[in-house]
Write a protein that holds these residues in place. Structure first.
Motif, PDB file in Angstrom:
ATOM      1  N   LEU A 287       0.716  -1.352   0.052  1.00  0.00           N
ATOM      2  CA  LEU A 287       0.101  -0.128  -0.138  1.00  0.00           C
ATOM      3  C   LEU A 287       0.963   1.101  -0.009  1.00  0.00           C
ATOM      4  CD1 LEU A 287      -2.826   1.272   0.312  1.00  0.00           C
ATOM      5  CD2 LEU A 287      -2.682   1.089   2.687  1.00  0.00           C
ATOM      6  N   MET A 288       1.881   1.367   0.766  1.00  0.00           N
ATOM      7  CA  MET A 288       2.880   2.459   1.001  1.00  0.00           C
ATOM      8  C   MET A 288       3.416   2.617  -0.343  1.00  0.00           C
ATOM      9  SD  MET A 288       6.146   3.608   3.329  1.00  0.00           S
ATOM     10  CE  MET A 288       7.122   2.027   2.678  1.00  0.00           C
ATOM     11  N   ASP A 289       3.888   1.460  -1.163  1.00  0.00           N
ATOM     12  CA  ASP A 289       4.520   1.550  -2.382  1.00  0.00           C
ATOM     13  C   ASP A 289       3.607   2.049  -3.435  1.00  0.00           C
ATOM     14  OD1 ASP A 289       6.811   0.966  -3.923  1.00  0.00           O
ATOM     15  OD2 ASP A 289       5.582  -0.315  -5.122  1.00  0.00           O
ATOM     16  N   THR A 290       2.515   1.635  -3.297  1.00  0.00           N
ATOM     17  CA  THR A 290       1.345   2.049  -4.164  1.00  0.00           C
ATOM     18  C   THR A 290       1.181   3.828  -4.101  1.00  0.00           C
ATOM     19  OG1 THR A 290       0.276   0.090  -4.360  1.00  0.00           O
ATOM     20  CG2 THR A 290      -1.126   2.211  -5.097  1.00  0.00           C
ATOM     21  N   TYR A 291       0.969   4.504  -2.655  1.00  0.00           N
ATOM     22  CA  TYR A 291       0.960   5.769  -2.408  1.00  0.00           C
ATOM     23  C   TYR A 291       2.199   6.554  -2.993  1.00  0.00           C
ATOM     24  CZ  TYR A 291      -2.970   4.980   0.681  1.00  0.00           C
ATOM     25  OH  TYR A 291      -4.342   4.453   1.222  1.00  0.00           O
ATOM     26  N   ILE A 292       3.590   5.863  -2.941  1.00  0.00           N
ATOM     27  CA  ILE A 292       4.561   6.568  -3.244  1.00  0.00           C
ATOM     28  C   ILE A 292       4.562   6.803  -4.897  1.00  0.00           C
ATOM     29  CG2 ILE A 292       7.264   6.502  -3.621  1.00  0.00           C
ATOM     30  CD1 ILE A 292       7.171   4.829  -0.887  1.00  0.00           C
ATOM     31  N   GLY A 293       4.117   5.587  -5.641  1.00  0.00           N
ATOM     32  CA  GLY A 293       4.368   5.570  -6.842  1.00  0.00           C
ATOM     33  C   GLY A 293       3.170   6.545  -7.522  1.00  0.00           C
ATOM     34  N   ALA A 294       1.833   7.049  -6.746  1.00  0.00           N
ATOM     35  CA  ALA A 294       1.099   7.834  -7.138  1.00  0.00           C
ATOM     36  C   ALA A 294       1.440   9.198  -6.750  1.00  0.00           C
ATOM     37  CB  ALA A 294      -0.225   7.452  -6.367  1.00  0.00           C
ATOM     38  N   GLY A 295       2.443   9.468  -6.133  1.00  0.00           N
ATOM     39  CA  GLY A 295       2.820  10.677  -5.526  1.00  0.00           C
ATOM     40  C   GLY A 295       2.157  11.106  -4.376  1.00  0.00           C
ATOM     41  N   ASN A 296       1.403  10.399  -3.646  1.00  0.00           N
ATOM     42  CA  ASN A 296       0.498  10.853  -2.603  1.00  0.00           C
ATOM     43  C   ASN A 296       1.544  10.490  -1.173  1.00  0.00           C
ATOM     44  OD1 ASN A 296      -1.307  10.953  -0.370  1.00  0.00           O
ATOM     45  ND2 ASN A 296      -2.844  10.008  -1.503  1.00  0.00           N
ATOM     46  N   MET A 297       2.203  11.360  -1.099  1.00  0.00           N
ATOM     47  CA  MET A 297       3.423  11.377   0.148  1.00  0.00           C
ATOM     48  C   MET A 297       2.750  11.547   1.510  1.00  0.00           C
ATOM     49  SD  MET A 297       5.470  10.668  -1.831  1.00  0.00           S
ATOM     50  CE  MET A 297       7.048  10.123  -0.588  1.00  0.00           C
ATOM     51  N   THR A 298       1.615  12.219   1.608  1.00  0.00           N
ATOM     52  CA  THR A 298       0.943  12.229   2.777  1.00  0.00           C
ATOM     53  C   THR A 298       0.448  10.915   3.449  1.00  0.00           C
ATOM     54  OG1 THR A 298       0.173  14.452   2.459  1.00  0.00           O
ATOM     55  CG2 THR A 298      -0.957  13.375   4.223  1.00  0.00           C
ATOM     56  N   GLN A 299      -0.422  10.053   2.401  1.00  0.00           N
ATOM     57  CA  GLN A 299      -0.878   8.797   2.560  1.00  0.00           C
ATOM     58  C   GLN A 299       0.523   7.849   3.008  1.00  0.00           C
ATOM     59  OE1 GLN A 299      -3.527   7.687   3.818  1.00  0.00           O
ATOM     60  NE2 GLN A 299      -4.992   9.209   3.163  1.00  0.00           N
ATOM     61  N   ALA A 300       1.314   7.772   2.065  1.00  0.00           N
ATOM     62  CA  ALA A 300       2.537   7.126   2.121  1.00  0.00           C
ATOM     63  C   ALA A 300       3.088   7.258   3.591  1.00  0.00           C
ATOM     64  CB  ALA A 300       3.742   7.540   1.015  1.00  0.00           C
ATOM     65  N   GLN A 301       3.310   8.560   4.114  1.00  0.00           N
ATOM     66  CA  GLN A 301       3.910   8.712   5.385  1.00  0.00           C
ATOM     67  C   GLN A 301       2.998   8.275   6.504  1.00  0.00           C
ATOM     68  OE1 GLN A 301       7.211  10.196   5.853  1.00  0.00           O
ATOM     69  NE2 GLN A 301       6.598   9.431   7.774  1.00  0.00           N
ATOM     70  N   THR A 302       1.832   8.273   6.144  1.00  0.00           N
ATOM     71  CA  THR A 302       0.860   7.847   7.278  1.00  0.00           C
ATOM     72  C   THR A 302       1.022   6.158   7.511  1.00  0.00           C
ATOM     73  OG1 THR A 302      -0.752   9.660   7.267  1.00  0.00           O
ATOM     74  CG2 THR A 302      -1.300   7.419   7.930  1.00  0.00           C
ATOM     75  N   THR A 303       1.082   5.627   6.296  1.00  0.00           N
ATOM     76  CA  THR A 303       1.255   4.093   6.040  1.00  0.00           C
ATOM     77  C   THR A 303       2.686   3.676   6.505  1.00  0.00           C
ATOM     78  OG1 THR A 303      -0.136   4.309   4.089  1.00  0.00           O
ATOM     79  CG2 THR A 303       1.011   2.077   4.489  1.00  0.00           C
ATOM     80  N   TRP A 304       3.542   4.662   6.334  1.00  0.00           N
ATOM     81  CA  TRP A 304       5.077   4.234   6.784  1.00  0.00           C
ATOM     82  C   TRP A 304       4.915   4.140   8.481  1.00  0.00           C
ATOM     83  CZ3 TRP A 304       9.495   2.368   7.062  1.00  0.00           C
ATOM     84  CH2 TRP A 304      10.482   2.947   8.107  1.00  0.00           C
ATOM     85  N   THR A 305       4.182   5.156   9.075  1.00  0.00           N
ATOM     86  CA  THR A 305       4.242   5.234  10.597  1.00  0.00           C
ATOM     87  C   THR A 305       3.294   3.776  10.980  1.00  0.00           C
ATOM     88  OG1 THR A 305       4.086   7.509  10.649  1.00  0.00           O
ATOM     89  CG2 THR A 305       3.083   6.426  12.527  1.00  0.00           C
TER      90      THR A 305
END
Length: 125
Positions: A39-57
Protein backbone atom coordinates in the motif's frame (compact mmCIF):
# COMPACT_ATOMS: atom_id res chain seq x y z
CA UNK A 1 -4.99 -11.11 68.64
CA UNK A 2 -4.57 -14.17 66.42
CA UNK A 3 -6.79 -12.60 63.79
CA UNK A 4 -4.72 -9.44 63.74
CA UNK A 5 -1.54 -11.47 63.45
CA UNK A 6 -3.10 -13.54 60.67
CA UNK A 7 -4.19 -10.41 58.75
CA UNK A 8 -0.71 -8.89 59.15
CA UNK A 9 0.87 -12.07 57.79
CA UNK A 10 -1.49 -12.10 54.81
CA UNK A 11 -0.83 -8.44 54.14
CA UNK A 12 2.91 -8.96 54.33
CA UNK A 13 2.75 -11.95 52.01
CA UNK A 14 0.62 -10.04 49.52
CA UNK A 15 3.00 -7.10 49.48
CA UNK A 16 6.05 -9.33 49.18
CA UNK A 17 4.84 -11.15 46.06
CA UNK A 18 6.64 -9.71 43.06
CA UNK A 19 4.40 -8.30 40.40
CA UNK A 20 4.93 -8.90 36.74
CA UNK A 21 4.15 -6.22 34.21
CA UNK A 22 2.13 -7.42 31.29
CA UNK A 23 2.31 -5.43 28.12
CA UNK A 24 -0.24 -5.68 25.39
CA UNK A 25 1.36 -7.40 22.47
CA UNK A 26 -0.14 -7.23 19.07
CA UNK A 27 0.50 -10.01 16.63
CA UNK A 28 1.91 -8.91 13.32
CA UNK A 29 1.20 -11.23 10.41
CA UNK A 30 3.27 -11.43 7.27
CA UNK A 31 0.13 -10.88 5.20
CA UNK A 32 -0.84 -7.69 7.06
CA UNK A 33 2.70 -6.35 6.97
CA UNK A 34 3.14 -7.12 3.27
CA UNK A 35 -0.21 -5.50 2.48
CA UNK A 36 0.88 -2.30 4.28
CA UNK A 37 4.22 -2.30 2.46
CA UNK A 38 2.50 -2.70 -0.89
CA UNK A 39 0.00 0.00 0.00
CA UNK A 40 2.79 2.42 0.87
CA UNK A 41 4.54 1.56 -2.38
CA UNK A 42 1.34 2.33 -4.29
CA UNK A 43 0.99 5.69 -2.52
CA UNK A 44 4.61 6.57 -3.32
CA UNK A 45 4.09 5.60 -6.97
CA UNK A 46 1.00 7.79 -7.14
CA UNK A 47 2.83 10.71 -5.55
CA UNK A 48 0.55 10.72 -2.51
CA UNK A 49 3.26 11.37 0.05
CA UNK A 50 0.85 12.25 2.86
CA UNK A 51 -0.75 8.80 2.73
CA UNK A 52 2.63 7.18 2.16
CA UNK A 53 3.97 8.82 5.32
CA UNK A 54 0.91 7.75 7.30
CA UNK A 55 1.32 4.19 6.06
CA UNK A 56 5.04 4.33 6.87
CA UNK A 57 4.13 5.16 10.48
CA UNK A 58 1.87 2.10 10.63
CA UNK A 59 4.61 -0.08 9.10
CA UNK A 60 7.12 1.30 11.59
CA UNK A 61 4.81 0.46 14.49
CA UNK A 62 4.39 -3.05 13.10
CA UNK A 63 8.17 -3.48 12.91
CA UNK A 64 8.55 -2.33 16.51
CA UNK A 65 5.81 -4.73 17.58
CA UNK A 66 7.55 -7.60 15.80
CA UNK A 67 10.87 -6.73 17.41
CA UNK A 68 9.09 -6.77 20.78
CA UNK A 69 7.56 -10.16 20.04
CA UNK A 70 10.96 -11.58 19.13
CA UNK A 71 12.48 -10.17 22.34
CA UNK A 72 9.65 -11.74 24.30
CA UNK A 73 10.26 -15.05 22.56
CA UNK A 74 13.92 -14.90 23.56
CA UNK A 75 13.00 -14.25 27.18
CA UNK A 76 10.43 -17.04 27.21
CA UNK A 77 12.42 -19.63 25.29
CA UNK A 78 12.21 -23.12 26.72
CA UNK A 79 15.90 -23.81 26.20
CA UNK A 80 19.16 -22.29 24.98
CA UNK A 81 18.81 -23.67 21.46
CA UNK A 82 15.46 -22.01 20.93
CA UNK A 83 16.75 -18.77 22.47
CA UNK A 84 19.76 -18.85 20.12
CA UNK A 85 17.42 -19.22 17.15
CA UNK A 86 15.46 -16.17 18.26
CA UNK A 87 18.72 -14.28 18.86
CA UNK A 88 19.69 -14.89 15.24
CA UNK A 89 16.27 -13.68 14.14
CA UNK A 90 16.43 -10.49 16.19
CA UNK A 91 19.93 -9.72 14.93
CA UNK A 92 18.66 -10.00 11.35
CA UNK A 93 15.62 -7.88 12.20
CA UNK A 94 17.75 -5.20 13.85
CA UNK A 95 20.11 -5.06 10.88
CA UNK A 96 17.21 -4.73 8.45
CA UNK A 97 15.53 -2.15 10.69
CA UNK A 98 18.69 -0.01 10.61
CA UNK A 99 18.91 -0.27 6.83
CA UNK A 100 15.22 0.56 6.45
CA UNK A 101 15.51 3.52 8.81
CA UNK A 102 18.38 4.90 6.70
CA UNK A 103 16.18 4.71 3.57
CA UNK A 104 13.13 6.31 5.19
CA UNK A 105 14.06 10.02 4.80
CA UNK A 106 13.45 9.97 1.03
CA UNK A 107 10.60 7.59 0.30
CA UNK A 108 10.45 8.50 -3.38
CA UNK A 109 14.15 8.11 -4.16
CA UNK A 110 14.51 4.94 -2.07
CA UNK A 111 11.20 3.39 -3.09
CA UNK A 112 12.53 0.15 -4.60
CA UNK A 113 15.20 -0.46 -1.96
CA UNK A 114 12.74 0.31 0.83
CA UNK A 115 10.17 -2.08 -0.59
CA UNK A 116 12.81 -4.84 -0.90
CA UNK A 117 14.15 -4.35 2.65
CA UNK A 118 10.65 -4.24 4.15
CA UNK A 119 9.75 -7.52 2.47
CA UNK A 120 13.01 -9.00 3.75
CA UNK A 121 11.98 -7.88 7.25
CA UNK A 122 8.60 -9.59 6.75
CA UNK A 123 10.42 -12.82 5.88
CA UNK A 124 11.83 -12.91 9.45
CA UNK A 125 8.41 -13.29 11.10
Amino acid sequence: MKRILFVCCLLTATCAIPTQKVFAQTTVTVADFTAKVNLMDTYIGAGNMTQAQTTWTEIHNMMLAELGITKSNIAGAANATIAASYMTTIQTQQTLYGEIWALKPDLTLNRVALHTKLLAFAATF
